[in-house]
Design a protein around this motif. Structure first.
Motif, PDB file in Angstrom:
ATOM      1  N   UNK A 162      -2.446  -8.656  28.870  1.00 29.01           N
ATOM      2  CA  UNK A 162      -2.546  -9.661  27.804  1.00 29.01           C
ATOM      3  C   UNK A 162      -2.173  -9.081  26.445  1.00 29.01           C
ATOM      4  N   UNK A 163      -1.451  -7.972  26.451  1.00 30.39           N
ATOM      5  CA  UNK A 163      -1.261  -7.250  25.191  1.00 30.39           C
ATOM      6  C   UNK A 163      -0.673  -8.099  24.065  1.00 30.39           C
ATOM      7  N   UNK A 164       0.172  -9.067  24.385  1.00 26.85           N
ATOM      8  CA  UNK A 164       0.741  -9.835  23.268  1.00 26.85           C
ATOM      9  C   UNK A 164      -0.103 -11.067  22.907  1.00 26.85           C
ATOM     10  N   UNK A 165      -1.320 -11.153  23.446  1.00 22.75           N
ATOM     11  CA  UNK A 165      -2.152 -12.330  23.160  1.00 22.75           C
ATOM     12  C   UNK A 165      -3.073 -12.123  21.949  1.00 22.75           C
TER      13      UNK A 165
ATOM     14  N   UNK B 165       3.777 -10.710  15.007  1.00 18.43           N
ATOM     15  CA  UNK B 165       2.825 -11.338  14.099  1.00 18.43           C
ATOM     16  C   UNK B 165       3.496 -12.320  13.139  1.00 18.43           C
ATOM     17  N   UNK B 166       4.835 -12.279  13.051  1.00 21.60           N
ATOM     18  CA  UNK B 166       5.525 -13.221  12.169  1.00 21.60           C
ATOM     19  C   UNK B 166       6.150 -14.381  12.951  1.00 21.60           C
ATOM     20  N   UNK B 167       6.040 -14.352  14.280  1.00 21.66           N
ATOM     21  CA  UNK B 167       6.631 -15.428  15.072  1.00 21.66           C
ATOM     22  C   UNK B 167       8.152 -15.413  14.998  1.00 21.66           C
ATOM     23  N   UNK B 276       1.080 -21.355  16.351  1.00 21.98           N
ATOM     24  CA  UNK B 276       0.965 -20.986  14.931  1.00 21.98           C
ATOM     25  C   UNK B 276      -0.364 -20.295  14.620  1.00 21.98           C
ATOM     26  N   UNK B 277      -1.145 -19.983  15.678  1.00 21.00           N
ATOM     27  CA  UNK B 277      -2.491 -19.436  15.446  1.00 21.00           C
ATOM     28  C   UNK B 277      -2.439 -18.135  14.642  1.00 21.00           C
ATOM     29  N   UNK B 278      -1.376 -17.358  14.813  1.00 16.52           N
ATOM     30  CA  UNK B 278      -1.280 -16.070  14.106  1.00 16.52           C
ATOM     31  C   UNK B 278      -1.089 -16.261  12.595  1.00 16.52           C
ATOM     32  N   UNK B 279      -0.838 -17.496  12.168  1.00 20.41           N
ATOM     33  CA  UNK B 279      -0.745 -17.756  10.723  1.00 20.41           C
ATOM     34  C   UNK B 279      -2.141 -17.854  10.098  1.00 20.41           C
ATOM     35  N   UNK B 280      -3.143 -18.016  10.959  1.00 18.91           N
ATOM     36  CA  UNK B 280      -4.501 -18.217  10.448  1.00 18.91           C
ATOM     37  C   UNK B 280      -5.464 -17.104  10.847  1.00 18.91           C
ATOM     38  N   UNK B 281      -5.126 -16.392  11.935  1.00 20.71           N
ATOM     39  CA  UNK B 281      -6.004 -15.333  12.445  1.00 20.71           C
ATOM     40  C   UNK B 281      -5.182 -14.097  12.778  1.00 20.71           C
ATOM     41  N   UNK B 282      -5.655 -12.893  12.692  1.00 15.00           N
ATOM     42  CA  UNK B 282      -6.981 -12.498  12.199  1.00 15.00           C
ATOM     43  C   UNK B 282      -7.173 -12.783  10.717  1.00 15.00           C
ATOM     44  N   UNK B 283      -6.086 -12.730   9.908  1.00 16.11           N
ATOM     45  CA  UNK B 283      -6.315 -13.260   8.566  1.00 16.11           C
ATOM     46  C   UNK B 283      -5.209 -14.249   8.221  1.00 16.11           C
ATOM     47  N   UNK B 284      -5.473 -15.046   7.249  1.00 14.72           N
ATOM     48  CA  UNK B 284      -4.567 -16.109   6.853  1.00 14.72           C
ATOM     49  C   UNK B 284      -3.289 -15.522   6.261  1.00 14.72           C
ATOM     50  N   UNK B 285      -2.146 -15.982   6.775  1.00 20.42           N
ATOM     51  CA  UNK B 285      -0.861 -15.517   6.255  1.00 20.42           C
ATOM     52  C   UNK B 285      -0.379 -16.535   5.218  1.00 20.42           C
ATOM     53  N   UNK B 286      -0.974 -16.465   4.044  1.00 13.48           N
ATOM     54  CA  UNK B 286      -0.711 -17.472   3.015  1.00 13.48           C
ATOM     55  C   UNK B 286       0.771 -17.511   2.637  1.00 13.48           C
ATOM     56  N   UNK B 287       1.390 -16.342   2.607  1.00 15.09           N
ATOM     57  CA  UNK B 287       2.785 -16.291   2.203  1.00 15.09           C
ATOM     58  C   UNK B 287       3.658 -17.134   3.141  1.00 15.09           C
ATOM     59  N   UNK B 288       3.440 -16.926   4.450  1.00 15.17           N
ATOM     60  CA  UNK B 288       4.258 -17.636   5.432  1.00 15.17           C
ATOM     61  C   UNK B 288       3.945 -19.144   5.440  1.00 15.17           C
ATOM     62  N   UNK B 289       2.665 -19.480   5.331  1.00 15.08           N
ATOM     63  CA  UNK B 289       2.291 -20.905   5.304  1.00 15.08           C
ATOM     64  C   UNK B 289       2.922 -21.577   4.073  1.00 15.08           C
ATOM     65  N   UNK B 290       2.845 -20.901   2.935  1.00 12.54           N
ATOM     66  CA  UNK B 290       3.434 -21.461   1.711  1.00 12.54           C
ATOM     67  C   UNK B 290       4.948 -21.602   1.843  1.00 12.54           C
ATOM     68  N   UNK B 291       5.556 -20.637   2.524  1.00  9.32           N
ATOM     69  CA  UNK B 291       7.007 -20.700   2.700  1.00  9.32           C
ATOM     70  C   UNK B 291       7.390 -21.933   3.525  1.00  9.32           C
ATOM     71  N   UNK B 292       6.620 -22.163   4.610  1.00  8.27           N
ATOM     72  CA  UNK B 292       6.909 -23.320   5.464  1.00  8.27           C
ATOM     73  C   UNK B 292       6.690 -24.614   4.672  1.00  8.27           C
TER      74      UNK B 292
END
Ligand SMILES: Cc1ncc(C[n+]2csc(CCOP(=O)(O)OP(=O)(O)O)c2C)c(N)n1
Ligand code: SF4
Ligand SMILES: [Mg+2]
Lengths: 314, 304
Positions: A162-165, B165-167, B276-292
């Motif tokens: 699950x490493x990329x999860x 982490x940036x999708x 899009x969960x990685x935009x909010x966790x583990x911390x909020x990616x405000x820069x990317x959300x604002x860009x979108x």
């Protein structure tokens, strides 16, 4: 050799569960084969995953028809012939089932004395089939029943697969797996391995020789429309929508056009669910303005459907 | 739009043409839209389909269609449609079939084909003024093969081939404008969650001749990561947040058919989906959300 067969539904993570168990065996120094099996169907349809593990090279191939351990993530699959849960069930095999019912109930229901072990459904979960991280729970329980896969091999395997999860999901899976591992302490090592099959025992199947018709052109042409209705996709459902007709406003255009699977027919102005083909997405439940449609776990649905149909008749 | 048959939701068809028993995922937004579209296009259609999820609609010996279905390689559905159109035209000309037996050629592909592999064949079909309707169900990735990114994948979305982490680092291609730039008869965006808007556009497309295009955004529980029952809410949010503008191109003009009065923030849309969960966790990616958000705002700034 250990032969393990997982049964679940598309979306329950059985493919990943098989991989995790395979990798965990590998971490314990076993030779491993793991492979999922699924068709063109999607979420909700029965799927299989197979794991073989041995200290020697594995020559056996293909699907597992003589399992030592059968794992059923969703007990509503037992009634579905296509799910093949009972295939090759012998006295030697252990059946691990995720269920609200007891092992005794299952033994009576299946008319068998084989060793059935229940992985209890968390009672706070409304739909047993949607239990979070059910695949991890199955793998954790299986590891303990096998007795040869330890906690650290298990945890490493979850991390690897699950490493990329992301860390949260990995942690939740580890927690669920270890919880189930703990829970099964009483049954440690109850699954016994058996000899690998010998080529000498191979029995040739009785081949059927088809008779070919004389034809100039042959092509897989479908000559009739609407044949798909013969596929009873209602069997994929784990949650069942029930219309409470006393509350239904007869605004059929909402639920009937929203249903992605066309499983809500309109009779006059009354929506009627086609249970043979409702796959249980619950879009109608979410859309119904007066909240007249409720979601019931499939196992309890029969009587509710009857009640709803009686209401309709009145 | 006074000449439409579909004035209110009640006017939508109450009997449905597409058969049940198809193997699409529970809650598939693509299937939902195709259902609605087929109800309006009717039985006198031939579907020409490029490989993708919807190929599984017609798996021998089962089909949910009432008429014919032809399967093509991913890049060639419009070429397949040309063959079907030509064959029908020849039969009509030779009077082997009458006008009442004429059919509409309908291409059905995913975004992988429409935005990518099949774009060249589509462009060529417009050059030849092919009389057909193209329906692209856009689930923003190669769904059938496990949701790899396509050129329809939105910026920042996680797919199985953009799992960092940036999708997804690229940007969703503006296929509506690319198609419209060819000056075909009709181009429209629709979504199953807005069935009335969809019905009016399909009704209009069906009455026209020449190359006609429909893109339907198709919320995909499996590829986007959400509970199947949320398909409609997520579709509605896509429209209300301005992420999916509903519009049409006709007679050289672009008209927005549903302009959100108060645009919701894209965050409300993004937060509903695991991709899009990685935009909010583990911390909020405000820069990317604002860009979108910035890109969506910029789009609407140019809509008069
Ligand atoms: C030329 C070619 N490359 C790859 C494939 C394998 N393939 C089958 S379906 C599919 C995904 C298509 O994606 P899309 O068009 O977006 O449709 P979706 O699966 O999302 O419905 C791919 C890559 C193929 N059939 N043909
Ligand atoms: S993967 Fe997505 S688009 Fe494909 S059938 Fe499933 S929900 Fe529909
Ligand atoms: Mg796609």
């Amino acid at each position: 050799m250990y032969r393990i067969r997982f049964h679940g539904r598309g979306g329950q993570g059985m493919k990943t569960a098989g991989r995790i168990l395979g990798t965990a065996f590998f971490n314990e120094g076993y030779e491993v084969q793991d492979a999922p099996r699924y068709g063109a169907e999607r979420r909700g349809a029965p799927i299989f995953s197979y794991v073989r593990a041995d200290k020697k090279p594995i020559d056996e191939r293909g699907i597992i028809t003589n399992p030592d351990l059968i794992i059923v993530a969703d007990d509503s699959l037992v009634n579905i012939p296509a799910a093949g849960v009972m295939q090759g069930l012998n006295e030697h095999a252990v059946l691990l089932i995720n269920s609200r019912e007891t092992a005794e109930t299952w033994q009576n229901r299946l008319g068998t004395k084989i060793n059935i072990i229940v992985l209890p459904v968390n009672s706070s979960v409304p739909n047993p089939a949607e239990m979070p991280f059910i695949g991890a729970a199955c793998v954790g329980a299986a590891a303990r029943l096998l007795g040869v896969v330890g906690q650290s091999a298990l945890v490493d395997a979850i991390h690897e697969e699950l490493q990329d999860q992301g860390p949260d999901i990995i942690k939740a899976n580890c927690d669920r797996a270890l919880e189930a591992f703990e829970y099964m302490a009483l049954y440690e090592n109850c699954v016994q391995q058996r000899q690998a099959a010998s080529a000498l025992d191979y029995q040739q199947p009785e081949w059927i020789r088809p008779v070919f018709e004389k034809a100039r052109i042959a092509a897989p042409t479908i000559h009739a429309g609407l044949t798909s209705v013969q596929v009873k996709t209602g069997l994929w459902r784990t949650l069942c929508p029930i219309i409470e007709y006393d509350r239904c406003n007869r605004c059929w255009w909402i639920c009937s056009s929203a249903c992605p699977h066309n499983a809500i027919n309109v009779d006059g102005s009354t929506p009627v669910i086609d249970y043979d083909h409702c796959v249980g997405c619950m879009v109608c439940v979410a859309q119904c303005p007066p909240h007249a449609i409720s979601a019931i776990p499939e196992a309890e649905a029969d009587s509710e459907i009857k009640k709803s149909m009686q209401q309709l008749a009145h | 739009m006074n000449d439409t048959h579909f004035k209110r939701m009640k006017d939508l068809p109450s009997t449905h043409l597409l058969g049940t028993g198809t193997p699409m995922c529970a809650g598939c937004g693509g299937l939902q839209a195709i259902n609605d579209i087929y109800d309006i296009l009717g039985e006198k259609t031939v579907f020409i389909n490029a490989a993708g999820c919807m190929t599984l609609l017609s798996v021998y010996p089962f089909t949910p269609f009432r008429g014919s279905w032809l399967y093509t390689a991913m890049a060639s559905a419009p070429a397949g449609a040309q063959g079907v159109r030509d064959a029908l035209d020849i039969l009509l000309e030779k009077k082997k079939i009458g006008q009442e037996e004429n059919l509409t050629a309908v291409v059905l592909t995913g975004d992988g084909s429409a935005y990518g592999m099949g774009l060249s064949a589509t462009s060529a079909a417009i050059d030849r003024n092919l009389d057909f309707i193209y329906i692209c169900y856009d689930n923003e990735g190669y769904g059938n093969t496990g949701q790899q990114y396509s050129s329809a994948t939105p910026h920042g979305a996680r797919t199985s081939t953009s799992s960092g982490s940036m999708g997804y680092p690229g940007f969703k291609k503006d296929l509506f404008s690319i198609w419209a730039a060819h000056k075909p008869t009709y181009v429209a965006t629709v979504i199953g969650a807005e069935p009335l808007d969809l019905a009016r556009k399909i009704e209009k497309a069906a009455q026209l001749k020449g190359p006609r295009f429909i893109i339907t955004l198709s919320p995909c529980p499996t590829g986007w990561g959400f509970d199947p029952q949320e398909t409609m809410q997520i579709g509605k949010l896509a429209v209300k947040s301005g992420v999916w503008p509903l519009k049409e191109y006709i007679d050289g003009k672009i008209i927005h058919t549903k302009v959100p009065k108060i645009r919701m923030s894209v965050e409300d849309y993004l937060a509903t989906q695991f991709r899009f969960a990685h935009l909010f966790k583990p911390e909020r990616n405000t820069r990317l959300i604002d860009e979108i958000q910035g890109r969506v705002d910029e789009y609407w700034d140019h809509v008069s």
